[in-house]
Enzyme design. Structure first.
Site, short mmCIF file in Angstrom:
data_model
loop_
_atom_site.label_atom_id
_atom_site.label_comp_id
_atom_site.label_asym_id
_atom_site.label_seq_id
_atom_site.Cartn_x
_atom_site.Cartn_y
_atom_site.Cartn_z
N ASP A 145 -3.89 -1.58 5.66
CA ASP A 145 -3.93 -0.11 5.62
C ASP A 145 -4.12 0.33 4.16
OD1 ASP A 145 -3.70 0.25 8.36
OD2 ASP A 145 -1.54 0.39 8.23
N THR A 146 -4.62 1.53 3.99
CA THR A 146 -5.17 1.94 2.72
C THR A 146 -5.06 3.44 2.55
OG1 THR A 146 -6.73 0.12 2.93
CG2 THR A 146 -7.33 1.84 1.37
#
Length: 575
Positions: free
Chosen positions: A383-384
């Site tokens: 995730d980012t």
């Protein structure tokens, strides 16, 4: 919660969505944001406000981006933090040039492929000490600040430090993903103590709930040391010594020497022309050039006449993605380990001639089940966070930062208030592969910022976070803007496509043999779905793997236009 609300919203037929706007275009859940001086678009409203405050007080877009990114590491630890890596593209109005920074870290020097083989592993585990690589974000802050910052970096970090001590209310989507991570990561030392709270006398620890105040005094202390001692306070000071001791005590390999020897690098962005727009990405070890390859493959087709949501639109996108991702699995890796041919390989992969050659493999009537990458001969010659900021002088920053999977590895050194990334999971445990694990090597990276110029002038700074969705998302945003005539917010809110199942550059790099799966966000017509199935696509419904989008466009009338992802907690705002 927002995730479910969005699913309900997007469950409307496309015709119903169109009916809500006089323009007849896909419905945008909110209007574009216009601002005459400066604008910021991030995945958290408080981070957006921090960026604006920094610019109002004389900071550059880079100062604002650093400040917002530091705050996101506190406020959205589900997607970012000083334990992760960072990539950025900066438009400098003084030199009228784009600058790229690759802030990715390397694998521990003491860890070898033989060690994984000794343990009987065929894939690098997603959590714990083994997938941990050196975190490059802090180095990237100082590199960007050294070239483009105007305020002391202590001023940039001050808002995050204050929120870490005083607390902030957790937003909906972040609380959801935080809660999902707790059961998985609580087994790793330091996580429960620093990233959960008492479950109200139940004896169970949990993540903070929506609207609940969250404080992280340990992170405040870490950021204060960085603010006072600079880059070396993180990579060569007490923080690095704490990290070294922590991994030695918990079966890890990351060492003080790994931290002290880290250095990111300035890189030249690469581009392709798509219908008169120059689209810029960073070269590998990231996957940005996949977006350029897909655009090159689609350019010969009259996408505008096919129309958004048509069978032709979705089919051609999926087939071009399959071809680009076959090359992605074979050729994208740390250029320092690939050899002197790395630059020429990238140049060939993003060339129009190569696209014309590979494009012959696309059938308008049939979905490909297997796709091979280019051969060496042909190439001779989850995730980012994503955020973007633009200031009153014309500087624009496209920045992406991540801990990788979920909240990262789960490894949280005592007293530091952050979690290490698990980016090393992206290595292949197979000798001879370009992305094979080696000591001191940067893994294949999914996080990619993007930028678009037109006629040598800045046009768009944008990104779409979300693992393998990122280059797919970049292409879809550009199709929506350039071919389908949507505005900046509509381009992000329109129903998305994700093709899954291509050969991957990580793990055992299994080869696609069944054509993969085509995820369609609700909003595509049944006629389109049936037509795709007749072509041999396996179509399925999926709720959430469509990424997170932020964008800033230069307003031809002056100032900027901003847009933010409606599927997340974010905000675009300006002054």
């Amino acid at each position: 919660m927002r995730l479910l609300f969005t699913a309900v919203l997007l469950s409307l037929p496309l015709s119903a969505m169109c009916a809500d706007r006089i323009t007849g275009k896909p419905f945008a859940t909110r209007s574009e944001v216009y601002a005459p001086h400066a604008i910021a678009a991030t995945s958290h409203p408080l981070a957006t406000q921090i960026a604006l405050d920094v610019m109002k007080n004389g900071g550059s877009a880079v100062d604002a981006a650093i400040a917002a990114n530091a705050a996101l590491g506190l406020m959205e630890p589900t997607g970012s933090g000083v334990g992760g890596d960072l990539f950025a593209i900066v438009w400098d109005p003084k030199t009228k040039k784009l600058y790229g920074y690759n802030g990715s870290g390397r694998s521990p020097k003491s860890l070898t492929l033989a060690e994984f083989q000794r343990r009987g592993l065929t894939d690098i585990p997603p959590h714990g000490p083994l997938p941990v690589t050196v975190p490059g974000a802090v180095d990237a802050w100082f590199a960007l600040h050294g070239r483009f910052g105007r305020k002391p970096i202590a001023d940039d970090l001050a808002p995050a430090i204050r929120y870490a001590r005083e607390g902030h209310p957790v937003h909906e989507v972040i609380a959801y993903y935080w809660g999902r991570s707790v059961p998985t990561l609580s087994k790793w030392p330091g996580f429960t103590e620093q990233f959960t709270i008492d479950g109200g006398g139940t004896g169970k620890r949990r993540g903070p709930q929506t609207g609940e105040m969250w404080r992280n005094p340990n992170l405040a202390n870490t950021l204060e040391k960085i603010a006072k001692g600079g880059r070396d306070a993180f990579y060569k000071g007490d923080i690095a010594r704490t990290i070294d001791a922590y991994f030695k005590a918990n079966g890890g390999f990351l060492s003080y020497d790994d931290m002290a020897s880290h250095q990111g690098e300035w890189v030249e962005p690469v581009s392709t022309d798509y219908r008169g727009y120059d689209v810029w990405e960073l070269p590998p070890n990231g996957q940005g050039i996949a977006a350029l390859q897909i655009l090159n493959l689609l350019e010969p087709y009259d996408m505008k006449s096919y129309g958004f949501g048509s069978p032709e639109h979705v089919h051609l996108f999926a087939e071009a993605k399959k071809l680009a991702f076959a090359d992605r699995a074979r050729w994208y890796a740390d250029p320092a380990f690939v050899g002197a041919s790395a630059g020429s390989t990238v140049k060939k992969l993003i060339s129009k001639d190569y696209a014309a050659q590979r494009g012959k493999l696309i059938s308008m009537d049939k979905a490909a089940r297997e796709v091979q990458p280019a051969t060496p001969k042909e190439l001779d010659e989850g995730d980012t966070i994503y955020m973007t900021v633009a200031d009153s002088d014309g500087m624009m920053v496209s920045l992406i930062q991540s801990n990788y999977r979920g909240m990262g590895s789960g490894m949280a050194p005592p007293g530091l208030g952050f979690i290490f990334q698990d980016r090393g999971e992206q290595f292949v445990l197979k000798e001879g592969h370009p992305n094979s694990f080696e000591p001191g090597k940067r893994p294949f990276h999914t996080i990619i910022p993007a930028f678009v110029t037109k006629g040598g002038k800045p046009w768009l700074s944008f990104g779409v976070m979300g693992g393998a969705m990122q280059p797919q998302g970049h292409v879809q945003i550009l199709l929506n803007l350039i071919d389908f005539g949507m505005n900046l917010q509509e381009a992000g809110d329109a129903p998305r496509i994700q093709h899954d199942g291509s050969t991957e550059p990580a793990g055992q790099a299994t080869v696609m043999s069944d054509g993969g799966e085509l995820d369609l966000e609700t909003g595509y017509s049944y006629e389109t779905v049936r037509a795709l199935m007749r072509k041999g696509h396996s179509v399925r419904f999926a709720d959430g793997p469509y990424g997170g989008y932020q964008a800033i466009m230069v307003n031809p009338n002056g100032g900027y236009v901003g847009a933010s992802e409606s599927r997340k907690d974010g905000q675009a705002a300006g002054y």
